[in-house]
Design a protein around this motif. Sequence first.
Motif, PDB file in Angstrom:
ATOM      1  N   UNK A   1      29.220  31.020  11.959  1.00 38.91           N
ATOM      2  CA  UNK A   1      27.653  31.271  12.379  1.00 38.91           C
ATOM      3  C   UNK A   1      28.035  32.166  13.669  1.00 38.91           C
ATOM      4  N   UNK A   2      26.883  33.013  14.050  1.00 38.78           N
ATOM      5  CA  UNK A   2      26.626  33.852  15.011  1.00 38.78           C
ATOM      6  C   UNK A   2      25.643  33.017  15.998  1.00 38.78           C
ATOM      7  N   UNK A   3      25.836  32.821  17.148  1.00 40.09           N
ATOM      8  CA  UNK A   3      24.748  31.807  17.937  1.00 40.09           C
ATOM      9  C   UNK A   3      24.248  32.710  19.385  1.00 40.09           C
ATOM     10  N   UNK A   4      23.240  32.016  19.863  1.00 44.75           N
ATOM     11  CA  UNK A   4      22.592  32.542  20.984  1.00 44.75           C
ATOM     12  C   UNK A   4      22.641  34.157  21.048  1.00 44.75           C
ATOM     13  N   UNK A   5      21.629  34.656  20.047  1.00 44.57           N
ATOM     14  CA  UNK A   5      21.561  36.032  19.966  1.00 44.57           C
ATOM     15  C   UNK A   5      19.898  36.286  20.258  1.00 44.57           C
ATOM     16  N   UNK A   6      19.760  36.875  21.558  1.00 48.54           N
ATOM     17  CA  UNK A   6      18.288  37.337  21.778  1.00 48.54           C
ATOM     18  C   UNK A   6      17.243  37.596  20.662  1.00 48.54           C
ATOM     19  N   UNK A   7      16.236  36.914  20.661  1.00 40.69           N
ATOM     20  CA  UNK A   7      15.411  37.165  19.554  1.00 40.69           C
ATOM     21  C   UNK A   7      14.807  38.486  19.412  1.00 40.69           C
ATOM     22  N   UNK A   8      14.920  39.056  18.424  1.00 36.46           N
ATOM     23  CA  UNK A   8      14.516  40.641  18.376  1.00 36.46           C
ATOM     24  C   UNK A   8      14.686  40.964  16.721  1.00 36.46           C
ATOM     25  N   UNK A   9      14.536  42.258  16.468  1.00 39.56           N
ATOM     26  CA  UNK A   9      14.875  42.985  15.236  1.00 39.56           C
ATOM     27  C   UNK A   9      15.942  43.908  15.360  1.00 39.56           C
ATOM     28  N   UNK A  10      16.854  43.659  14.504  1.00 37.68           N
ATOM     29  CA  UNK A  10      18.063  44.340  14.645  1.00 37.68           C
ATOM     30  C   UNK A  10      18.671  45.274  13.226  1.00 37.68           C
ATOM     31  N   UNK A  11      19.164  46.203  13.803  1.00 43.28           N
ATOM     32  CA  UNK A  11      20.327  46.952  12.624  1.00 43.28           C
ATOM     33  C   UNK A  11      21.501  46.376  12.676  1.00 43.28           C
ATOM     34  N   UNK A  12      21.944  45.857  11.422  1.00 41.22           N
ATOM     35  CA  UNK A  12      23.303  45.204  11.528  1.00 41.22           C
ATOM     36  C   UNK A  12      24.364  45.949  10.795  1.00 41.22           C
ATOM     37  N   UNK A  13      25.597  45.872  11.300  1.00 50.53           N
ATOM     38  CA  UNK A  13      26.667  46.801  10.435  1.00 50.53           C
ATOM     39  C   UNK A  13      27.697  45.471  10.807  1.00 50.53           C
ATOM     40  N   UNK A  14      28.724  45.676   9.662  1.00 53.55           N
ATOM     41  CA  UNK A  14      29.952  44.664  10.172  1.00 53.55           C
ATOM     42  C   UNK A  14      31.301  45.577   9.600  1.00 53.55           C
ATOM     43  N   UNK A  15      32.449  45.112  10.209  1.00 48.49           N
ATOM     44  CA  UNK A  15      33.651  45.770  10.059  1.00 48.49           C
ATOM     45  C   UNK A  15      34.802  44.637   9.954  1.00 48.49           C
ATOM     46  N   UNK A  16      35.370  44.556   9.012  1.00 50.75           N
ATOM     47  CA  UNK A  16      36.784  43.821   8.780  1.00 50.75           C
ATOM     48  C   UNK A  16      37.918  44.040   9.750  1.00 50.75           C
ATOM     49  N   UNK A  17      38.197  43.590  10.714  1.00 50.68           N
ATOM     50  CA  UNK A  17      39.099  44.087  11.674  1.00 50.68           C
ATOM     51  C   UNK A  17      40.560  44.253  11.460  1.00 50.68           C
ATOM     52  N   UNK A  18      41.133  43.474  10.654  1.00 52.78           N
ATOM     53  CA  UNK A  18      42.447  43.522  10.269  1.00 52.78           C
ATOM     54  C   UNK A  18      42.586  44.744   9.694  1.00 52.78           C
ATOM     55  N   UNK A  19      41.736  45.247   8.812  1.00 48.08           N
ATOM     56  CA  UNK A  19      41.723  46.739   8.115  1.00 48.08           C
ATOM     57  C   UNK A  19      40.967  47.623   8.676  1.00 48.08           C
ATOM     58  N   UNK A  20      40.081  47.440   9.551  1.00 48.65           N
ATOM     59  CA  UNK A  20      39.294  48.446  10.149  1.00 48.65           C
ATOM     60  C   UNK A  20      38.170  48.848   9.247  1.00 48.65           C
TER      61      UNK A  20
END
Length: 260
Positions: free
Chosen positions: A201-220
């Motif tokens: 879970x990701x918590x306490x995010x200010x309510x808004x509309x977001x563009x979301x991307x993700x990266x797996x840190x061990x491999x980048x």
Amino acid sequence: MFISYFSRTLIIAACLCVGASACTTPDNENPSPDKPGGQAGYLTGKVTDPSGKGLPKATIYIDNTVFKGRGSETTSAADGSYKIAVVPGLGQWVAKAYILKAYNGRVYKLMLDPENDDSFTQEEKPVRNFRWKLQGRMPDLSLNLYYGGAAELYKDPNEEEMQDSENIEFTFQPDGPLIDGSQGKTLKLRGGKAGTQNRNRLVDIPIGRYKITAVYLPTGKALQVKDAWNDDPYQNSMIADFHGTEESYRANQMGIAFRQ
């Protein structure tokens, strides 16, 4: 004549005292919401927005700590002030407040932060002020509740690796103003570790509309993401809103699915 004159003097002095008292009574009975001091028989206070300005049309309600459902509610005035009559002789009461806010075609119910969350009695002339906060943990620490929204994380069922969601970094870039009209800022968030309360879970995010991307840190390596609660295809990024009151069990939440 001396007694008559003395009596008249006392009467005049008494009248002056009564008059002075009458002049000060309105301030005591109807205090400014910006000043300390309450009003006998009432709960009073003020509601403010994130910038500290008076917030109108907020709902404030009270409930008895023993006789549930015996309270009442009201809405804040144009300057954010409010007043609720408190039934005498019923012991302790608690006060809570919320606003309903329209944003990007949805309606959100947002709890307000109390300046003082202690219970009170009718005899205390209680004052309880509230503020709209975009982030922060709610006062009851026994509950995992925040003023910001939450994102549930779902690893694609066909994905065999990446069991450690705490090593996936999600970037939330605001796509337009946040719910309070502010510009917001880019957030980089990770899920909780295994065995913690906020696992996946990701918590306490200010309510808004977001563009979301993700990266797996061990491999980048960049990951693909999508809305976990509909049939949209995976993409390199997604535009997402939090759910509102239209779906109460998912209110102020979103779901993010991810894969390599």
